[in-house]
Design a protein around this motif. Structure first.
Motif, PDB file in Angstrom:
ATOM      1  N   SER A  54       0.865  -1.142   0.200  1.00 62.15           N
ATOM      2  CA  SER A  54       0.050   0.061  -0.108  1.00 62.15           C
ATOM      3  C   SER A  54       0.815   1.123   0.072  1.00 62.15           C
ATOM      4  O   SER A  54       0.402   2.341  -0.172  1.00 62.15           O
ATOM      5  CB  SER A  54      -1.002  -0.107   1.181  1.00 62.15           C
ATOM      6  N   PHE A  55       2.037   0.993   0.316  1.00 60.50           N
ATOM      7  CA  PHE A  55       3.026   2.403   0.393  1.00 60.50           C
ATOM      8  C   PHE A  55       3.370   2.706  -1.087  1.00 60.50           C
ATOM      9  O   PHE A  55       4.209   3.872  -1.507  1.00 60.50           O
ATOM     10  CB  PHE A  55       4.116   2.162   1.338  1.00 60.50           C
ATOM     11  N   ASP A  56       3.219   2.109  -2.112  1.00 59.53           N
ATOM     12  CA  ASP A  56       3.573   2.393  -3.281  1.00 59.53           C
ATOM     13  C   ASP A  56       2.235   3.060  -4.163  1.00 59.53           C
ATOM     14  O   ASP A  56       1.442   2.346  -4.639  1.00 59.53           O
ATOM     15  CB  ASP A  56       3.955   1.117  -4.287  1.00 59.53           C
ATOM     16  N   PRO A  57       2.450   4.217  -4.648  1.00 57.10           N
ATOM     17  CA  PRO A  57       1.505   5.035  -5.190  1.00 57.10           C
ATOM     18  C   PRO A  57       1.204   4.375  -6.490  1.00 57.10           C
ATOM     19  O   PRO A  57       2.165   3.941  -7.203  1.00 57.10           O
ATOM     20  CB  PRO A  57       1.875   6.405  -5.065  1.00 57.10           C
ATOM     21  N   LEU A  58      -0.035   5.066  -7.054  1.00 56.35           N
ATOM     22  CA  LEU A  58      -0.353   4.429  -8.441  1.00 56.35           C
ATOM     23  C   LEU A  58      -0.355   5.881  -9.464  1.00 56.35           C
ATOM     24  O   LEU A  58      -0.466   6.857  -8.794  1.00 56.35           O
ATOM     25  CB  LEU A  58      -1.960   3.899  -8.364  1.00 56.35           C
ATOM     26  N   ILE A  59      -0.540   5.539 -10.674  1.00 53.18           N
ATOM     27  CA  ILE A  59      -0.601   6.493 -11.960  1.00 53.18           C
ATOM     28  C   ILE A  59      -2.039   6.575 -12.093  1.00 53.18           C
ATOM     29  O   ILE A  59      -2.740   5.693 -12.113  1.00 53.18           O
ATOM     30  CB  ILE A  59       0.337   6.328 -12.791  1.00 53.18           C
ATOM     31  N   VAL A  60      -2.539   7.897 -12.268  1.00 52.53           N
ATOM     32  CA  VAL A  60      -3.938   8.008 -12.627  1.00 52.53           C
ATOM     33  C   VAL A  60      -4.030   8.346 -14.157  1.00 52.53           C
ATOM     34  O   VAL A  60      -3.208   9.304 -14.501  1.00 52.53           O
ATOM     35  CB  VAL A  60      -4.580   9.168 -11.867  1.00 52.53           C
ATOM     36  N   HIS A  61      -4.728   7.750 -15.070  1.00 54.57           N
ATOM     37  CA  HIS A  61      -5.063   8.065 -16.241  1.00 54.57           C
ATOM     38  C   HIS A  61      -6.240   8.854 -16.591  1.00 54.57           C
ATOM     39  O   HIS A  61      -7.137   8.677 -16.212  1.00 54.57           O
ATOM     40  CB  HIS A  61      -5.020   6.764 -17.087  1.00 54.57           C
ATOM     41  N   VAL A  62      -6.138   9.879 -17.177  1.00 54.57           N
ATOM     42  CA  VAL A  62      -6.994  10.829 -17.829  1.00 54.57           C
ATOM     43  C   VAL A  62      -7.329  10.573 -19.327  1.00 54.57           C
ATOM     44  O   VAL A  62      -6.439  10.641 -19.967  1.00 54.57           O
ATOM     45  CB  VAL A  62      -6.905  12.138 -17.349  1.00 54.57           C
ATOM     46  N   ALA A  63      -8.593  11.243 -19.844  1.00 51.19           N
ATOM     47  CA  ALA A  63      -8.544  11.271 -21.205  1.00 51.19           C
ATOM     48  C   ALA A  63      -8.881  13.012 -21.712  1.00 51.19           C
ATOM     49  O   ALA A  63      -8.977  13.086 -22.769  1.00 51.19           O
ATOM     50  CB  ALA A  63      -9.958  10.719 -21.639  1.00 51.19           C
ATOM     51  N   SER A  64      -9.073  13.731 -20.614  1.00 51.76           N
ATOM     52  CA  SER A  64      -9.240  15.398 -20.947  1.00 51.76           C
ATOM     53  C   SER A  64      -8.665  16.136 -19.912  1.00 51.76           C
ATOM     54  O   SER A  64      -8.341  15.677 -18.714  1.00 51.76           O
ATOM     55  CB  SER A  64     -10.792  15.467 -21.125  1.00 51.76           C
TER      56      SER A  64
END
Length: 316
Positions: A54-64
């Motif tokens: 849980s200490f390893d953050p994620l990348i968020v993907h966006v389209a706009s």
């Protein structure tokens, strides 16, 4: 579970994301394992499926840009310049987090890593879902990143609700990650070389070392590793005895005596080598070899990203 990205299947995948499920999908870098980034319970399923700490953050993907505004509360002029030049594409920016983003996405950090993927399937999925999507690589934590849908199916099996098959990914290594601020800093080497970023934002600090408390994905000492032990060595540095039980990952030329040899780029092209890196390692890892030896590549341009992946894979 593995389906082509038809309009019907894209709509089904979008519905799965909106309802809290997991969808694996192709990007131009590697396959991602996606969940609604604004749904903490859905994101928790990613950590469970990957067995990711849980200490390893994620990348968020966006389209706009509108979707970007849902996850980042501030976009600096430096970020604007990079977005204008490299989005959609394999560049992740670390920006101040919006309040709507659950802490599980960022591992409690006040910043969020975000990018707009350049793959048409990924973009269409995001548009249809209508929500930002948190998506690390679709593989068990620490293992080789997937560059084909069958890699995802083999590694995650029924832990994912749907896999969209977009064929082999283009870049083959993950996105470059940049943190902006007083001193813009590269936190992970990736598909966009540092040399292409600096004309846009000026000189960049480099902070891509090892960390047990990562600010972004890909900073842990051991990562991107096959099950087979891997070592970095030139052909002449590998003992000749027992070579038939070894695999060799060559940059350009084919060395003699090894049981299996995979060549990343016969022409010595670093872009081609990066695109083939994980695919070749997956193939070697399936052969029951005693060990894999990898030839170092020139550490310039995309060679930095390749060597970063090889060094973390070789850490035990």
């Amino acid at each position: 579970m593995v389906v082509p990205p038809t309009p019907e299947n894209l709509e089904k995948a979008a519905q799965i994301l909106r309802s809290g499920g997991l969808v694996a999908f192709p990007t131009e870098t590697v396959y991602g394992l996606g969940a609604n980034a604004l749904d903490a319970e859905a994101v928790a399923r990613i950590f469970e499926a990957k067995q990711r700490p849980s200490f390893d953050p994620l990348i968020v993907h966006v389209a706009s840009r509108e979707m970007l505004g849902q996850v980042a509360c501030e976009v600096s002029s430096q970020a604007e310049a990079l977005i204008e030049r490299f989005w959609p594409g394999p560049l992740t920016l670390v920006l101040p987090k919006a309040a709507a983003v659950p802490g599980i996405v960022t591992s409690g950090l006040p910043t969020v890593a975000v990018r707009m993927p350049g793959h048409p399937v990924a973009l269409e999925l995001l548009r249809r879902a209508g929500v930002p999507v948190a998506a690390p690589s679709a593989n068990p934590f620490g293992y080789l990143s997937p560059t084909r849908a069958e890699h995802v199916a083999r590694m995650l099996e029924d832990r994912v609700d749907l896999i969209l098959d977009g064929g082999l990914t283009t870049h083959g290594v993950e996105s470059t990650i940049v943190m902006l601020g007083e001193k813009p800093t590269v936190l992970r080497y990736g598909a966009i070389p540092v040399e292409e970023l600096e004309p846009v934002v000026g000189p960049l600090e480099l902070s891509v070392g090892e960390s047990l408390k990562p600010l972004v994905p890909g900073q842990l000492p051991q990562h991107y590793a096959p099950r087979t032990p891997i070592h970095i060595a030139r052909p002449e540095e590998v003992p000749t005895r027992g070579r038939k039980k070894l695999g060799y990952l060559a940059f350009q030329d084919v060395p003699r005596g090894f049981g299996v040899v995979k060549v990343l780029s016969p022409t010595g092209d670093l872009r081609e080598a990066a695109a083939h890196l994980f695919e070749a390692l997956h193939q070697l890892d399936m052969l029951g070899l005693e060990a894999i030896y990898a030839e170092p590549v020139p550490e310039e341009g995309l060679g930095r990203a390749i060597m970063d992946r090889l060094r973390r894979a070789a850490t035990r």
